[in-house]
Design a protein around this motif. Structure first.
Motif, PDB file in Angstrom:
ATOM      1  N   UNK A 260       0.994  -1.227   0.047  1.00 13.33           N
ATOM      2  CA  UNK A 260       0.118  -0.108   0.044  1.00 13.33           C
ATOM      3  C   UNK A 260       0.882   0.990   0.125  1.00 13.33           C
ATOM      4  N   UNK A 261       0.514   2.327  -0.554  1.00 11.51           N
ATOM      5  CA  UNK A 261       1.221   3.499  -0.546  1.00 11.51           C
ATOM      6  C   UNK A 261       0.492   4.764  -0.559  1.00 11.51           C
ATOM      7  N   UNK A 262       0.990   5.783  -0.209  1.00  5.70           N
ATOM      8  CA  UNK A 262       0.212   7.112  -0.249  1.00  5.70           C
ATOM      9  C   UNK A 262       0.622   7.907  -1.308  1.00  5.70           C
ATOM     10  N   UNK A 263       0.209   7.486  -2.664  1.00  6.33           N
ATOM     11  CA  UNK A 263       0.506   8.278  -3.725  1.00  6.33           C
ATOM     12  C   UNK A 263      -0.777   8.041  -4.561  1.00  6.33           C
ATOM     13  N   UNK A 264      -1.187   9.209  -4.869  1.00 11.18           N
ATOM     14  CA  UNK A 264      -2.538   9.424  -5.970  1.00 11.18           C
ATOM     15  C   UNK A 264      -1.977   9.348  -7.430  1.00 11.18           C
ATOM     16  N   UNK A 265      -2.300   8.490  -8.122  1.00 13.97           N
ATOM     17  CA  UNK A 265      -1.801   8.345  -9.337  1.00 13.97           C
ATOM     18  C   UNK A 265      -2.683   9.387 -10.215  1.00 13.97           C
ATOM     19  N   UNK A 266      -2.113  10.312 -11.101  1.00 15.12           N
ATOM     20  CA  UNK A 266      -2.964  11.005 -11.921  1.00 15.12           C
ATOM     21  C   UNK A 266      -2.361  10.760 -13.294  1.00 15.12           C
ATOM     22  N   UNK A 267      -2.735  11.421 -14.395  1.00 17.89           N
ATOM     23  CA  UNK A 267      -2.641  11.157 -15.772  1.00 17.89           C
ATOM     24  C   UNK A 267      -1.124  11.321 -16.115  1.00 17.89           C
ATOM     25  N   UNK A 268      -0.482  12.344 -15.610  1.00 13.28           N
ATOM     26  CA  UNK A 268       0.806  12.758 -15.942  1.00 13.28           C
ATOM     27  C   UNK A 268       1.793  12.472 -14.748  1.00 13.28           C
ATOM     28  N   UNK A 269       1.591  11.284 -14.015  1.00 17.23           N
ATOM     29  CA  UNK A 269       2.422  11.050 -12.715  1.00 17.23           C
ATOM     30  C   UNK A 269       1.460  11.287 -11.622  1.00 17.23           C
ATOM     31  N   UNK A 270       2.124  11.116 -10.441  1.00 18.29           N
ATOM     32  CA  UNK A 270       1.264  11.450  -9.250  1.00 18.29           C
ATOM     33  C   UNK A 270       0.760  12.386  -9.068  1.00 18.29           C
ATOM     34  N   UNK A 271      -0.264  12.810  -8.695  1.00 19.89           N
ATOM     35  CA  UNK A 271      -0.936  14.185  -8.189  1.00 19.89           C
ATOM     36  C   UNK A 271      -0.467  14.505  -7.083  1.00 19.89           C
ATOM     37  N   UNK A 272      -0.457  13.675  -5.990  1.00 19.56           N
ATOM     38  CA  UNK A 272       0.126  14.011  -4.859  1.00 19.56           C
ATOM     39  C   UNK A 272       0.622  12.910  -4.283  1.00 19.56           C
ATOM     40  N   UNK A 273       1.462  13.138  -3.169  1.00 19.50           N
ATOM     41  CA  UNK A 273       1.824  11.993  -2.190  1.00 19.50           C
ATOM     42  C   UNK A 273       2.311  12.474  -0.893  1.00 19.50           C
ATOM     43  N   UNK A 274       1.943  11.592  -0.025  1.00 19.55           N
ATOM     44  CA  UNK A 274       2.503  11.886   1.452  1.00 19.55           C
ATOM     45  C   UNK A 274       3.793  11.146   1.648  1.00 19.55           C
ATOM     46  N   UNK A 275       4.876  12.057   2.098  1.00 21.57           N
ATOM     47  CA  UNK A 275       5.951  11.524   1.882  1.00 21.57           C
ATOM     48  C   UNK A 275       6.599  11.626   3.301  1.00 21.57           C
ATOM     49  N   UNK A 276       7.567  10.499   3.657  1.00 21.00           N
ATOM     50  CA  UNK A 276       7.974  10.336   4.903  1.00 21.00           C
ATOM     51  C   UNK A 276       9.603  10.954   5.347  1.00 21.00           C
ATOM     52  N   UNK A 277       9.478  12.334   5.768  1.00 21.42           N
ATOM     53  CA  UNK A 277      10.792  12.894   6.054  1.00 21.42           C
ATOM     54  C   UNK A 277      11.485  12.151   7.259  1.00 21.42           C
ATOM     55  N   UNK A 278      12.638  12.342   7.107  1.00 22.22           N
ATOM     56  CA  UNK A 278      13.488  11.669   8.393  1.00 22.22           C
ATOM     57  C   UNK A 278      13.909  12.684   9.250  1.00 22.22           C
ATOM     58  N   UNK A 279      14.019  13.782   8.744  1.00 15.74           N
ATOM     59  CA  UNK A 279      14.175  14.928   9.856  1.00 15.74           C
ATOM     60  C   UNK A 279      13.694  16.273   9.475  1.00 15.74           C
ATOM     61  N   UNK A 280      13.377  16.976  10.562  1.00 15.02           N
ATOM     62  CA  UNK A 280      12.565  18.179  10.194  1.00 15.02           C
ATOM     63  C   UNK A 280      13.331  19.532  10.244  1.00 15.02           C
ATOM     64  N   UNK A 281      12.860  20.454  10.888  1.00 12.47           N
ATOM     65  CA  UNK A 281      13.877  22.012  10.821  1.00 12.47           C
ATOM     66  C   UNK A 281      13.415  22.839   9.897  1.00 12.47           C
ATOM     67  N   UNK A 282      14.142  23.228   9.139  1.00  9.93           N
ATOM     68  CA  UNK A 282      13.645  24.356   8.211  1.00  9.93           C
ATOM     69  C   UNK A 282      12.952  23.646   6.823  1.00  9.93           C
ATOM     70  N   UNK A 283      11.825  24.444   6.698  1.00 10.53           N
ATOM     71  CA  UNK A 283      11.087  23.936   5.820  1.00 10.53           C
ATOM     72  C   UNK A 283      12.072  23.666   4.163  1.00 10.53           C
TER      73      UNK A 283
END
Lengths: 586, 175
Positions: A260-283
């Protein structure tokens, strides 16, 4: 060691010099976490100001990046094309833009570019879109092909232009002829669910999260059965109850896995995805992976898979919410064409906090794998004691910034804003609308009105801040929202909460029950969303200079003249804003 | 910097010499600045030190911004066994509007755990609450999400995926 120091010094000097020459996009340097004008860096961008249609218009003029060259796009899309004169033309918020790539000082001929922050035709690009979805030549369009070669139409499969000829019922297989047939390898079936945390509201202490999680269906989640080498054997999307029936190309094998994955397929590639950062801090930009979960397949009957909080269930929750919120955006702001939505990355992981808390940045791209580019980013606080992924309206508020920026107008100067401040109307509009988007999309998702926006965040010093507001709770002396002055002008400064409140009252009563003021306005999501991209909204201006609530109300009056009386009654009589309805429609 | 006298002008010349685009293209649009949620109209900082007699002296600085219809309430929450020797355990702070800062001092004896100060403002459909502890409570590292394990690269939802959190179902393995 000496050599290294010299090299560093040399590199630094070169970098400074290159910067002094004004070249490069500098996108990594422009973004700061201090609060500044939202689009302050877009000094020559389409946000700059220009909403006034030029005269004459394209193709007689080509006005560059900062001004539209024509007030309408015709068939030209966001990705753009190259015209016969060597110019790149593209559509941005309903207006046509043009850059002459043959002009002195251009970065090169018109062609296709696919870089992290941008995908489309541009000066300095090369050739055509390799996928064939967006032809280089203006006026050409990819022709969908669903012909089955026998005089009929294919029922399923790709149409060759990024779209679908149709989809098969759950568990059926789309064969090479585009017909839905029983899956050659049978099906793998099961159900996905996940743990979620819900808020509890204490009248004094504010919101906290219930300690015991609830369990929700993992609805709308993409699922793949892959073989031992990773090849896709079957794929589907889970249903509303989280159930899935994956049709297989061949019978299940011993080393097959379910993913399973949190990626929404779209016609021209993923429309959006929830990604898993391994470190925070500055955006910032990064190469963080997409959240995914896998299990070995022991049989065709998988049973129930429950993703726990510790396994990152928050990512599934965020995915469901964002997917739900983007549905009306595609339908009403992108003409049903998902390729016209700028792909979005949502970054969240338990324990990972950003110094901006919850925030949005456009053109701050994420590259989860090489070749996949998500140009806009939403950063969500993942503090273990904070509201994290569960502050739904706050999450969607940030997604709303992407919607407003990419599909409507945002002339907000940005900057630090404290809840309760009176803001200039463009600022109050941007923040008020995005909060409205948060609470209305959450309510739609729930199927019930919930006008509360809340969050719990932690500062660098460890101080915990919680705030909450209920936009349907009413105004008056007991509330802190500052109402407008009925005797003031259309350009008066506004409390962003009042703007949200006004939009909520205009909206509720259609998608969900009417709460708050018992008004005759129940405009609902379709009308409220379409209005954002109407000609009056995109190109007109009245009241305070720039896009604000007055422009939205004018746009409503132009697009929905039959509803003007109840809108005027609500906005003037009930909410106390001196809107006059004296609109000039394009 | 032995070369400082001439290196910089030479490099400046060299860096600017080549032909550079002067017509901004689409790719050159820079990133926007970050858009944030509105901030709560209350802020709190809590500092402290241990005095020679072992008591804790705490200083709370409360900043009120924006409009609050109701005055914020400050409360001191003591750990078991601790005593407040100086300062008021609860107080309604005057909310005079934007950028009003109030400083309050407390002396606490016999504290064996952090002292917490909470400031809340609640009115109508709106509320804000800030809380800080002294000594600051360290963030417990609970980022420990179940590991991301490599998997054979595959594609889910149109996205290439090569790592995943291992999960199980409620069906017992059959092999």
């Amino acid at each position: 060691m000496i050599l290294r120091k010299q090299a560093l010094c040399f590199t630094a000097v070169l970098a400074a010099l290159a910067s002094s020459c004004g070249s490069g996009d500098g996108s990594g340097d422009v973004v700061t976490t201090d609060v500044g004008p939202e689009v302050a860096a877009d000094v020559f961008g389409p946000d700059a100001d220009a909403v006034v249609p030029p005269d004459p218009v394209y193709p007689d003029v080509c006005l560059g990046l900062s001004r539209p060259s024509a007030p309408a796009c015709g068939s030209i899309r966001r990705q753009g094309c190259c015209d016969a004169a060597g110019r790149v033309v593209w559509c941005e918020r309903g207006a046509l833009y043009c850059i002459d790539c043959t002009a002195a000082g251009s970065s090169g001929a018109c062609g296709f570019k696919d870089v992290p922050a941008f995908t489309g035709y541009d000066c300095g690009g090369a050739g055509d879109d390799p996928r064939g979805l967006f032809p280089a030549t203006c006026g050409l369009a990819c022709e969908p092909d669903c012909d089955d070669g026998r005089g009929g139409a294919r029922a399923c499969g790709d149409d060759g232009c990024g779209g679908r000829c149709g989809d098969c019922p759950p568990g059926e297989w789309c064969d090479d002829d585009g017909a839905c047939v029983p899956a050659p390898g049978g099906v793998v079936q099961g159900r996905l669910e996940y743990e979620a945390r819900v808020p509890a509201f204490d009248p004094l202490a504010g919101p906290t999260l219930e300690e015991v999680p609830v369990v929700l269906p993992g609805a709308g989640i993409p699922v793949t059965v892959a073989d031992a080498l990773g090849a896709v054997v079957g794929q589907t999307v889970t249903g509303q109850d989280g159930a899935f029936l994956v049709p297989l190309a061949r019978p299940r094998a011993q080393d097959d896995v379910l993913v399973f994955a949190t990626a929404q397929a779209g016609p021209a590639g993923p429309m959006f995805a929830v990604l898993r950062p391994d470190a925070g801090g500055k955006a910032r930009s990064g190469t963080w992976p997409t959240w995914a979960w896998s299990m070995a397949l022991d049989g065709d009957e998988v049973g129930t898979v429950r993703v726990t909080l510790a396994q990152g269930a928050g990512a599934l929750h965020v995915f469901r919410l964002v997917a739900s919120a983007l549905d009306p955006v595609v339908a009403h702001l992108a003409g049903g064409d998902a390729t016209q939505v700028v792909p979005l990355a949502v970054l969240w992981a338990p324990g990972v906090s950003w110094d901006c808390g919850y925030c949005y940045a456009s053109r701050m791209p994420q590259v989860p794998v090489p070749g996949v580019h998500l140009p806009d980013s939403v950063f969500l606080d993942g503090h273990p004691d904070g509201s994290s992924a569960w502050a739904v309206a706050a999450v969607l508020h940030e997604v709303g910034h992407a919607v407003l920026r990419n599909h409507s107008r945002s002339d907000s100067p940005g900057g630090s804003h404290v809840v309760g401040q009176l803001l200039e109307p463009t600022f109050a509009w941007a923040e008020g609308w995005t909060s409205f988007f948060g609470v209305s999309m959450h309510s739609r998702w729930l199927g019930a009105p919930d006008a509360r926006l809340w969050a719990v965040v932690f500062g660098a010093s460890g101080a915990r801040t919680a705030f909450w507001m209920d936009y349907a709770a009413g105004l008056g002396a007991a509330a802190t929202t500052t109402p407008p002055d009925l005797r003031g002008g259309l350009g008066q400064f506004l409390d962003e909460r009042w703007v949200t409140r006004a939009l909520w009252e205009l909206w509720d009563g259609d998608d969900v029950d009417d709460v708050g003021i018992a008004d005759d306005c129940a405009l609902g999501t379709a009308v409220m969303t379409r209005t954002l991209a109407s000609a009056r909204m995109l190109r007109g201006d009245r009241g305070f200079p720039g896009a604000d609530l007055v422009d939205f109300l004018d746009a409503l009056a132009c697009d929905e003249p039959g509803r003007q009386a109840p809108v005027l009654s609500l906005v003037r009589d009930e909410l106390g804003f001196p809107y006059d309805g004296a609109v000039t429609c394009p | 910097m032995r070369f400082g006298g001439w290196l910089v002008p030479v490099l400046l010349f060299a860096a600017c010499l080549g032909p550079r685009p002067t017509v901004p293209d689409r790719e050159s649009l820079p990133a926007s600045r970050v858009s944030l949620l509105g901030q709560a109209p209350l802020a709190l900082s809590l500092d402290g030190h241990v005095r020679d007699d072992g008591t804790w002296e705490l200083t709370a600085e409360v900043t009120v911004s924006g409009t609050l219809a109701e005055p914020p309430i400050l409360r001191v929450e003591l750990p078991d066994g601790a005593r407040l020797l100086d300062g008021r355990p609860a107080e309604s702070l005057p909310a005079s509007g934007t950028d009003a800062t109030r400083v309050r001092r407390f002396v606490v004896a016999d504290a064996r755990a952090p002292v917490q100060v909470v400031v809340s403002a609640v009115a109508g459909g709106y509320g804000a609450s800030v809380a800080a502890s002294w000594p600051p409570v360290g963030v417990v590292d609970r980022a420990g999400t179940s590991g991301f394990a490599p998997i054979k690269p595959t594609r889910v939802g149109g996205m290439p995926v090569d790592r995943a959190v291992p999960v199980e179902s409620d069906v017992a393995p059959s092999r």
